[in-house]
Design an enzyme around this catalytic site. Structure first.
Site, mmCIF file in Angstrom:
data_model
loop_
_atom_site.group_PDB
_atom_site.id
_atom_site.type_symbol
_atom_site.label_atom_id
_atom_site.label_comp_id
_atom_site.label_asym_id
_atom_site.label_seq_id
_atom_site.Cartn_x
_atom_site.Cartn_y
_atom_site.Cartn_z
ATOM 1 N NE ARG A 102 11.702 45.217 -3.233
ATOM 2 C CZ ARG A 102 11.348 44.058 -2.732
ATOM 3 N NH1 ARG A 102 11.254 43.909 -1.428
ATOM 4 N NH2 ARG A 102 11.068 43.043 -3.488
ATOM 5 C CB THR A 106 20.693 46.973 -4.194
ATOM 6 O OG1 THR A 106 19.695 47.965 -4.507
ATOM 7 C CG2 THR A 106 21.846 47.061 -5.188
ATOM 8 C CG ASP A 198 5.268 43.985 -8.281
ATOM 9 O OD1 ASP A 198 4.545 45.001 -8.168
ATOM 10 O OD2 ASP A 198 6.494 44.052 -8.433
ATOM 11 C CG ASP A 201 4.278 44.701 -11.858
ATOM 12 O OD1 ASP A 201 4.374 45.862 -12.295
ATOM 13 O OD2 ASP A 201 5.241 43.916 -11.771
HETATM 14 C C1 PRP Z 1 6.824 47.761 -3.572
HETATM 15 C C2 PRP Z 1 5.825 48.107 -2.492
HETATM 16 C C3 PRP Z 1 6.681 48.880 -1.523
HETATM 17 C C4 PRP Z 1 8.004 48.163 -1.610
HETATM 18 C C5 PRP Z 1 8.115 47.236 -0.446
HETATM 19 O O1 PRP Z 1 7.025 48.806 -4.414
HETATM 20 O O2 PRP Z 1 4.728 48.816 -2.976
HETATM 21 O O3 PRP Z 1 6.814 50.244 -1.848
HETATM 22 O O4 PRP Z 1 7.987 47.423 -2.828
HETATM 23 O O5 PRP Z 1 9.360 46.648 -0.411
HETATM 24 P P1 PRP Z 1 10.409 46.934 0.751
HETATM 25 O O6 PRP Z 1 9.671 46.915 2.027
HETATM 26 O O7 PRP Z 1 11.376 45.795 0.617
HETATM 27 O O8 PRP Z 1 11.077 48.253 0.473
HETATM 28 P P2 PRP Z 1 7.862 48.679 -5.772
HETATM 29 O O9 PRP Z 1 9.306 49.005 -5.534
HETATM 30 O O10 PRP Z 1 7.604 47.334 -6.388
HETATM 31 O O11 PRP Z 1 7.308 49.839 -6.656
HETATM 32 P P3 PRP Z 1 5.864 50.004 -7.325
HETATM 33 O O12 PRP Z 1 4.877 50.283 -6.220
HETATM 34 O O13 PRP Z 1 6.066 51.166 -8.236
HETATM 35 O O14 PRP Z 1 5.534 48.738 -8.073
HETATM 36 N N1 URA Z 2 6.688 44.541 -3.215
HETATM 37 C C1 URA Z 2 5.586 43.894 -3.629
HETATM 38 O O1 URA Z 2 4.797 44.437 -4.417
HETATM 39 N N2 URA Z 2 5.359 42.651 -3.174
HETATM 40 C C2 URA Z 2 6.197 42.034 -2.333
HETATM 41 O O2 URA Z 2 5.937 40.879 -1.943
HETATM 42 C C3 URA Z 2 7.345 42.727 -1.915
HETATM 43 C C4 URA Z 2 7.565 43.983 -2.356
#
Ligand code: PRP
Ligand code: URA
Length: 207
Positions: A102, A106, A198, A201
């Protein structure tokens, strides 16, 4: 359709996930355990098949799943934490990977990887991502899978925001959503409140 898996064991494990003091190793194990418990519930919808087998004493008809018909699809990265749990229950499923992150400004999903097994149209897909926030990532992932022929998809998350549920339900009304909790909403950075922070993370200790 959204199903909240309102189960005391899942709630207990989710409480530990939400706690900011929970270290990464425990957090990762809990995500995996919750996914195992969730797939047990999702499995109520799976079609089983009757076959004849021999016990040591006699023959009988039993009900089985064709595990090879299942494809577990983690949305990278955080979805990997759940897919390992699903694969403990369905070890002969195949695995497809979707890389999405994400954009921090944006909040739109950016695709960076995709590798799927063949014949998706004949398979049952279990898409995993612990967090359903705005819903942008899930909507994009589900569309990618449908563009590749997928027809039967279940979406499994652990924490969902109402906004994400609405967005996925509007774009993909045919995909049932399973979650352990529906939270209050999103903060200004589109993080789920109260949420668990997160997920990627915390699973991979990249905070
Ligand atoms: C997080 C989570 C989802 C997304 C959710 O991933 O694991 O994939 O955000 O957000 P949304 O519903 O607003 O799209 P992230 O982009 O942090 O990537 P990661 O899993 O690599 O940390
Ligand atoms: N992605 C995450 O990992 N946590 C949130 O709360 C939203 C998006």
């Amino acid at each position: 359709m959204v199903t909240v898996l309102d189960n005391p064991i899942i709630a207990h494990k989710l409480a530990q996930l939400r706690d900011k003091r929970t270290p990464s190793g425990i957090f990762r194990a809990l995500v995996e355990e919750i996914a195992m418990l969730m797939v047990y519930e999702v499995g109520r919808e799976f079609e089983s098949y009757e076959v004849e087998i021999e016990t040591p004493l006699t023959s009988c008809r039993v009900k089985i799943l064709y595990e090879e018909n299942f494809v577990v699809v983690p949305i990278l990265r955080a979805g990997l934490g759940m897919s390992s749990g699903v694969l403990k229950i369905l070890p002969n499923a195949s695995v497809g990977h979707i890389g999405l992150y994400r954009d921090e400004k944006t909040f739109q999903p950016v695709e960076y990887y995709s590798k799927m097994p063949p014949n998706l149209g004949e398979k049952i897909l279990l898409v995993t991502d612990p967090m359903l926030a705005t819903g942008g990532s899930a909507v994009a992932a589900l569309q990618m899978l449908k563009d590749k022929g997928a027809r039967k998809i279940f979406f499994m998350c652990i924490v969902a925001a109402p906004q994400g549920i609405e967005k996925v339900s509007a774009a993909h009304p045919d995909v049932p959503i399973y979650t352990a909790a529906i939270d209050d909403g999103l903060n200004e950075n589109c993080y789920i409140l109260p949420g668990l922070g997160d997920a990627g993370d915390r699973i991979f200790s990249t905070l």
